[in-house]
Scaffold this motif. Structure first.
Motif, PDB file in Angstrom:
ATOM      1  N   LEU A 178       0.833  -1.202   0.000  1.00 24.04           N
ATOM      2  CA  LEU A 178       0.000   0.000   0.000  1.00 24.04           C
ATOM      3  C   LEU A 178       0.868   1.253   0.000  1.00 24.04           C
ATOM      4  N   GLY A 179       0.482   2.225  -0.786  1.00 23.85           N
ATOM      5  CA  GLY A 179       1.203   3.489  -0.822  1.00 23.85           C
ATOM      6  C   GLY A 179       2.339   3.517  -1.820  1.00 23.85           C
ATOM      7  N   GLU A 180       2.602   2.380  -2.488  1.00 29.76           N
ATOM      8  CA  GLU A 180       3.666   2.330  -3.482  1.00 29.76           C
ATOM      9  C   GLU A 180       3.080   2.028  -4.855  1.00 29.76           C
ATOM     10  N   LYS A 203     -10.567  -5.578  -7.122  1.00 22.51           N
ATOM     11  CA  LYS A 203     -11.482  -4.627  -6.490  1.00 22.51           C
ATOM     12  C   LYS A 203     -11.048  -4.297  -5.062  1.00 22.51           C
ATOM     13  N   MET A 204     -10.633  -5.315  -4.310  1.00 23.91           N
ATOM     14  CA  MET A 204     -10.217  -5.100  -2.916  1.00 23.91           C
ATOM     15  C   MET A 204      -8.963  -4.235  -2.834  1.00 23.91           C
ATOM     16  N   THR A 205      -7.987  -4.513  -3.711  1.00 24.05           N
ATOM     17  CA  THR A 205      -6.752  -3.717  -3.676  1.00 24.05           C
ATOM     18  C   THR A 205      -7.001  -2.272  -4.093  1.00 24.05           C
ATOM     19  N   LEU A 206      -7.859  -2.084  -5.124  1.00 17.77           N
ATOM     20  CA  LEU A 206      -8.194  -0.720  -5.538  1.00 17.77           C
ATOM     21  C   LEU A 206      -8.893   0.035  -4.412  1.00 17.77           C
ATOM     22  N   ARG A 207      -9.827  -0.650  -3.730  1.00 14.04           N
ATOM     23  CA  ARG A 207     -10.527  -0.014  -2.615  1.00 14.04           C
ATOM     24  C   ARG A 207      -9.572   0.290  -1.471  1.00 14.04           C
ATOM     25  N   SER A 208      -8.651  -0.640  -1.196  1.00 18.44           N
ATOM     26  CA  SER A 208      -7.664  -0.412  -0.134  1.00 18.44           C
ATOM     27  C   SER A 208      -6.757   0.762  -0.466  1.00 18.44           C
ATOM     28  N   GLU A 209      -6.312   0.857  -1.724  1.00 21.75           N
ATOM     29  CA  GLU A 209      -5.450   1.966  -2.117  1.00 21.75           C
ATOM     30  C   GLU A 209      -6.185   3.301  -2.027  1.00 21.75           C
ATOM     31  N   MET A 211      -8.757   4.000  -0.013  1.00 16.81           N
ATOM     32  CA  MET A 211      -8.938   4.319   1.406  1.00 16.81           C
ATOM     33  C   MET A 211      -7.626   4.769   2.040  1.00 16.81           C
ATOM     34  N   TYR A 212      -6.521   4.102   1.647  1.00 21.09           N
ATOM     35  CA  TYR A 212      -5.213   4.456   2.189  1.00 21.09           C
ATOM     36  C   TYR A 212      -4.823   5.863   1.751  1.00 21.09           C
ATOM     37  N   SER A 213      -5.091   6.171   0.484  1.00 17.74           N
ATOM     38  CA  SER A 213      -4.781   7.503  -0.029  1.00 17.74           C
ATOM     39  C   SER A 213      -5.622   8.570   0.667  1.00 17.74           C
ATOM     40  N   GLN A 214      -6.907   8.272   0.866  1.00 19.49           N
ATOM     41  CA  GLN A 214      -7.778   9.223   1.563  1.00 19.49           C
ATOM     42  C   GLN A 214      -7.343   9.427   3.011  1.00 19.49           C
ATOM     43  N   GLN A 215      -6.924   8.320   3.639  1.00 21.30           N
ATOM     44  CA  GLN A 215      -6.468   8.417   5.036  1.00 21.30           C
ATOM     45  C   GLN A 215      -5.211   9.272   5.136  1.00 21.30           C
ATOM     46  N   LYS A 216      -4.248   9.032   4.225  1.00 25.33           N
ATOM     47  CA  LYS A 216      -3.019   9.830   4.241  1.00 25.33           C
ATOM     48  C   LYS A 216      -3.324  11.300   4.000  1.00 25.33           C
ATOM     49  N   GLN A 217      -4.219  11.536   3.033  1.00 21.54           N
ATOM     50  CA  GLN A 217      -4.560  12.922   2.718  1.00 21.54           C
ATOM     51  C   GLN A 217      -5.254  13.593   3.893  1.00 21.54           C
ATOM     52  N   PHE A 218      -6.141  12.842   4.568  1.00 18.85           N
ATOM     53  CA  PHE A 218      -6.841  13.405   5.719  1.00 18.85           C
ATOM     54  C   PHE A 218      -5.877  13.755   6.847  1.00 18.85           C
ATOM     55  N   ILE A 219      -4.963  12.810   7.148  1.00 21.26           N
ATOM     56  CA  ILE A 219      -4.007  13.059   8.246  1.00 21.26           C
ATOM     57  C   ILE A 219      -3.125  14.250   7.918  1.00 21.26           C
ATOM     58  N   GLY A 220      -2.628  14.274   6.650  1.00 20.16           N
ATOM     59  CA  GLY A 220      -1.770  15.387   6.258  1.00 20.16           C
ATOM     60  C   GLY A 220      -2.503  16.714   6.294  1.00 20.16           C
ATOM     61  N   ASN A 221      -3.715  16.737   5.732  1.00 17.98           N
ATOM     62  CA  ASN A 221      -4.488  17.977   5.720  1.00 17.98           C
ATOM     63  C   ASN A 221      -4.863  18.423   7.125  1.00 17.98           C
ATOM     64  N   LEU A 274       4.787  11.256  11.162  1.00 21.62           N
ATOM     65  CA  LEU A 274       4.487   9.843  10.927  1.00 21.62           C
ATOM     66  C   LEU A 274       3.834   9.647   9.556  1.00 21.62           C
ATOM     67  N   SER A 275       2.946  10.563   9.223  1.00 19.58           N
ATOM     68  CA  SER A 275       2.285  10.496   7.921  1.00 19.58           C
ATOM     69  C   SER A 275       3.289  10.664   6.784  1.00 19.58           C
ATOM     70  N   ARG A 276       4.238  11.567   6.944  1.00 18.60           N
ATOM     71  CA  ARG A 276       5.256  11.783   5.909  1.00 18.60           C
ATOM     72  C   ARG A 276       6.150  10.562   5.751  1.00 18.60           C
ATOM     73  N   ILE A 277       6.450   9.885   6.868  1.00 17.77           N
ATOM     74  CA  ILE A 277       7.268   8.659   6.792  1.00 17.77           C
ATOM     75  C   ILE A 277       6.521   7.585   6.001  1.00 17.77           C
ATOM     76  N   GLU A 278       5.245   7.389   6.351  1.00 19.04           N
ATOM     77  CA  GLU A 278       4.456   6.346   5.698  1.00 19.04           C
ATOM     78  C   GLU A 278       4.164   6.686   4.244  1.00 19.04           C
ATOM     79  N   ASN A 279       4.156   7.968   3.918  1.00 18.26           N
ATOM     80  CA  ASN A 279       3.943   8.384   2.529  1.00 18.26           C
ATOM     81  C   ASN A 279       5.213   8.305   1.693  1.00 18.26           C
ATOM     82  N   GLY A 280       6.337   7.967   2.334  1.00 25.94           N
ATOM     83  CA  GLY A 280       7.602   7.859   1.622  1.00 25.94           C
ATOM     84  C   GLY A 280       8.131   9.176   1.121  1.00 25.94           C
TER      85      GLY A 280
END
Length: 422
Positions: A178-180, A203-209, A211-221, A274-280
């Motif tokens: 996730l995230g790569e 479908k599951m991987t697309l949904r996970s990506e 959700m992961y992208s939305q979560q990262k964006q939410f934490i960063g914002n 932490l969000s920046r680390i996980e976002n690479g």
């Protein structure tokens, strides 16, 4: 155990049982058929001898050759009346070869033309029969193992080809992160169930990506958006505390609010980091020597926590280097040392050991081990919760370790030991 090996092992057990039952049944049927054939030969031989004797009384004589033998013996009428014909296996001594050989024997009784009763013993050598049975047994065993091995090999080949889309899907899932940037799933198959599985996984991987992208964006914002109002609150509290008309009680309340705002600011910065680390988002890797960083940090922390009168021992038996982003490498050791300083009681002891590929930071504590299963999770704090701790320090350490393949372990033997293996 792999699915194919598990399936083949179960199939092998069934095949062994079926083939063993077949081999035994086949062998005993062949054996019974050979014995029946031998007994039929004895029966025919008996009928010929009796017919000859009934035709010519002078033929009452014993006969002996290499393959067969018959003997006639007169018996009483009473014995003849109750006589029962029987077949059995025995041996015969051959004088020419001076050894005993196996024979099949038929004993029966009949009445001759002279109205007297005779016992007829007919024997046929079964030496060739035993050789034939032995050869048949050997070929059955060879056929048994050949069939078993061939069926297992063919089954494994068929299973491997049939399950190849499944194993390809597993390999793709093992490399999926996730995230790569992940390669698309290219797994063509004619099997309906595998097609459905591929579609479901996509479908599951697309949904996970997503959700992961939305979560990262939410934490960063959220972290970015919180910084400005928190900074404004802190500045206004400081200005308010400088007013000459503030009472002692108001100043105390302002101090409490200011302390909580500072904690929220720290928490916000930690979450953003932490969000920046996980976002690479940390690049520019280079060879970083950790020894001078640790020495400098120990000096700084000793000044900060001078009131706790901590005894810090540093033992360097090698130069420890790591290829990483310099900022993250600094954060890794900073958080571990700060964690030790915060949670070591007054007059406690801290020991730092540096080896070429390992760093161990040990500190005295409350005499109770930490929960190893939750130690590196976010917001976990021990029972002795510290007011200046956000509960994210070790979670950041674990994220950095995961990023660079570093292993961090915890153990307790009266002191808390955190070991970093590079």
């Amino acid at each position: 155990m792999k699915l194919i090996h598990y399936t083949i092992s179960k199939l092998s057990v069934v095949l062994i049982i079926i083939l063993t039952a077949w081999a035994c049944l086949f062998y005993f049927n062949i054996l019974d058929e050979i014995l029946d054939e031998t007994d039929d030969s004895l029966e025919n031989y008996k009928n010929l001898i009796i017919r000859q004797v009934l035709t010519d009384t002078s033929a009452i004589d014993n006969h002996n050759d290499l393959m067969s033998q018959y003997m006639l013996k007169e018996i009483p009428e009473e014995e003849a009346i109750h006589y029962r014909e029987r077949y059995f296996d025995s041996t015969r001594f051959y004088e020419t070869e001076l050894e005993f050989d196996p024979v099949r024997v038929l004993k029966t009784a009949f009445r001759g033309q002279d109205k007297r009763f005779y016992e007829l013993t007919v024997m046929i050598s079964t030496l060739e029969q035993d050789d034939m049975i032995e050869a048949i047994l050997q070929w059955i065993i060879i056929l048994y193992f050949t069939l078993l091995v061939c069926i297992i090999l063919v089954s494994e080949l068929v299973f491997r080809r049939s399950l190849s889309p499944f194993y390809k899907l597993l390999r793709w899932l093992n490399t999926f992160t996730l995230g790569e940037k992940n390669p698309p799933l290219d797994n063509p198959t004619k099997i309906k169930e595998f097609k459905q599985l591929n579609d479901t996984i996509r479908k599951m991987t697309l949904r996970s990506e997503e959700m992961y992208s939305q979560q990262k964006q939410f934490i960063g914002n959220a972290s970015h958006e919180l910084q400005t109002p928190l900074a404004i609150c802190r500045n206004k509290l400081e200005l308010f505390a400088e007013r000459p008309d503030c009472t002692e009680e108001q100043l105390q309340e302002i101090a409490d609010i200011h302390r909580n705002v500072e904690r929220i600011i720290k928490l916000n910065k930690s979450l953003l980091f932490l969000s920046r680390i996980e976002n690479g988002q940390f690049h520019n890797e280079k060879e970083v020597e950790l020894n001078p960083i640790i020495r400098e940090l120990i000096e700084d922390f000793q000044e900060i926590y001078e009131h706790k009168k901590l005894r810090v021992h540093l033992e360097e038996t090698g130069i420890c280097k790591i290829r990483a982003n310099e900022s993250l490498a600094n954060t890794l050791v900073t958080n571990l040392l700060k964690n030790a300083m915060i949670h070591t009681p007054v007059n406690g002891e801290i020991m730092v050991s540096i080896l070429p590929y390992q760093i161990t930071i040990s500190n005295s504590g409350e005499g109770k081990p930490l929960d190893n299963s939750r130690l590196f999770t976010r917001f976990y704090q021990a029972d002795n919760k510290k007011p200046d701790s956000t509960g994210l320090g070790l979670a950041i350490v674990q994220s950095i370790a995961n990023l660079y393949g570093i292993r961090i372990t915890y153990s307790y033997d009266g002191m808390h030991h955190f070991t970093v293996k590079i």
